[in-house]
Scaffold this active site. Structure first.
Site, short mmCIF file in Angstrom:
data_model
loop_
_atom_site.label_atom_id
_atom_site.label_comp_id
_atom_site.label_asym_id
_atom_site.label_seq_id
_atom_site.Cartn_x
_atom_site.Cartn_y
_atom_site.Cartn_z
N THR A 92 46.18 44.48 33.66
CA THR A 92 46.99 44.27 32.45
C THR A 92 47.46 42.82 32.27
OG1 THR A 92 48.96 44.94 33.65
CG2 THR A 92 47.84 46.64 32.36
N ASP A 93 47.46 42.04 33.36
CA ASP A 93 48.00 40.67 33.26
C ASP A 93 47.27 39.85 32.19
OD1 ASP A 93 49.78 41.20 35.23
OD2 ASP A 93 48.87 39.94 36.76
N THR A 150 44.97 47.07 38.18
CA THR A 150 45.82 48.10 38.79
C THR A 150 45.25 49.49 38.61
OG1 THR A 150 47.75 46.73 38.42
CG2 THR A 150 48.17 49.06 38.73
N SER A 186 43.04 40.88 37.54
CA SER A 186 42.64 40.23 36.29
C SER A 186 43.10 38.77 36.18
CB SER A 186 43.11 41.02 35.07
OG SER A 186 44.49 40.89 34.87
N1 GLU Z 1 47.72 41.47 38.65
C1 GLU Z 1 47.03 42.72 38.41
C2 GLU Z 1 45.93 42.57 37.40
O1 GLU Z 1 46.12 42.06 36.33
C3 GLU Z 1 48.00 43.77 38.11
C4 GLU Z 1 48.32 43.97 36.70
C5 GLU Z 1 47.80 45.30 36.22
O2 GLU Z 1 46.62 45.58 36.26
O3 GLU Z 1 48.66 46.08 35.79
O4 GLU Z 1 44.82 42.97 37.67
#
Ligand code: GLU
Length: 322
Positions: free
Chosen positions: A92-93, A13, A59
């Site tokens: 963040t995932d 993100t 991610s």
């Molecule tokens: N699904 C995305 C990832 O993990 C969004 C989660 C994020 O980065 O906040 O890349």
């Protein structure tokens, strides 16, 4: 003289693009590291930056091949005495998983710091620029050296082993439950208060140099009426199994029956966020207690353990050390 920090960008993100007033429905992994850095010229006052675009993905698409590439790249670049530390930008995932994998496989005491954001780069009050700036401050700080892999998020510094994602939307989503933060960043200055107690980085027994893949491990989540036949299916496709048990690693009699018949290592973790599973909690003799590792982190340790042994007692020992 400014220190040199290497930024290894993987997407997420923090590199996401979408509508300004929205925090959902955007494309993660859209902007390059260079574009992200153009938005925060203040970084240049902290460190000289070398940016490497490792990949640019959501991610959830991270793989063992990317983990091995990251660890091998850091281990090679850390030999360069001009490099003071590393920042990895990440979705963040699965940020906590990459952090823990690197915590067990990086062979350097130089700071390795992961960060990301909850709001895409195009959002009002995007959190990525400050998180990235603070991550560079930590990566170039002497106080962060020798503390294992760290995560910097919303002013706080976490150890890789304890950190987890705790919210699907909030800017303080990355936290560490009952273990808490080990330091904070204020106005670019690093305040480190705690030292992680478990073995990490150069002190681990895991050597991933030359590895191209990790053994496969399946995670099965127990709930009322969970189908025990899935355990047999998982065992047929993986070298090990992690169970997200109820409470202190518990499950049904029918689960227990099948687990006692399995020949692959089975690690028992919990679907509860805070807490610990000790050997006395185990319902089956042929299982390993995950200590306080979440199922996803127990799976990483089991994958690395399986690069060295399939012996249950040796794996048990590793779950007490790491
Ligand atoms: N699904 C995305 C990832 O993990 C969004 C989660 C994020 O980065 O906040 O890349």
């Amino acid at each position: 003289m400014r220190k040199k920090v290497v930024i290894l960008a993987t997407g997420g993100t923090i590199a996401g693009v979408g509508a300004t007033a929205k925090t959902a429905g955007y494309r993660p992994g859209s902007l390059t590291a260079d574009t992200l850095l153009q938005g925060i010229p203040e970084v240049a006052e902290v460190a000289e930056i070398e940016a490497v675009q490792v990949c640019n993905i959501n991610s959830d698409d991270i793989t063992d091949a990317i983990w091995l590439d990251l660890a091998q790249t850091i281990n090679a670049m850390a030999q360069d005495e001009d490099v003071a530390g590393f920042v990895i930008t990440h979705g963040t995932d699965t940020l906590e998983e990459t952090a823990y994998f690197l915590n067990l496989t990086v062979k350097a005491s130089k700071p390795v710091v992961l960060t990301g954001s909850m709001r895409p780069s195009t959002s009002i009050s995007a959190d990525g620029p400050m998180n990235l700036y603070q991550a560079v401050c930590v990566a170039s700080s002497d106080a962060a050296a020798g503390k294992g892999v760290l995560v910097v998020f919303s002013d706080r510094i976490y150890s890789a082993r304890s950190v987890t994602k705790t919210s699907t939307y909030h800017v303080t989503a990355i936290a560490a439950g009952e273990m808490g933060a080990i330091g904070v960043v204020r106005d670019g200055k690093v305040y480190m208060y705690e030292t992680p107690g478990k073995r990490h980085t150069a002190d681990t027994e895991f050597d991933i140099s030359g590895l191209k893949a990790l053994p496969k491990v399946s995670i099965l989540y127990f709930a009322v009426d969970a189908d025990p036949e899935l355990l047999r299916f998982a065992a047929s496709r993986s070298s090990g199994i992690v169970i997200a048990g109820a409470g202190a690693g518990e499950f049904s009699e029918s689960y227990k029956q099948v687990i006692t018949e399995l020949s692959v290592p089975v690690v028992v973790s919990s679907r509860i966020d805070d807490g610990i599973i000790i050997p006395d909690n185990l319902l089956c003799e042929n299982t390993v207690a995950a200590d306080n590792l979440s199922p996803q982190k127990a799976a990483i340790l089991l994958r690395l353990a399986l690069t060295r042994t399939a012996d249950l007692d040796q794996i048990r020992e590793m779950f007490t050390i790491y």
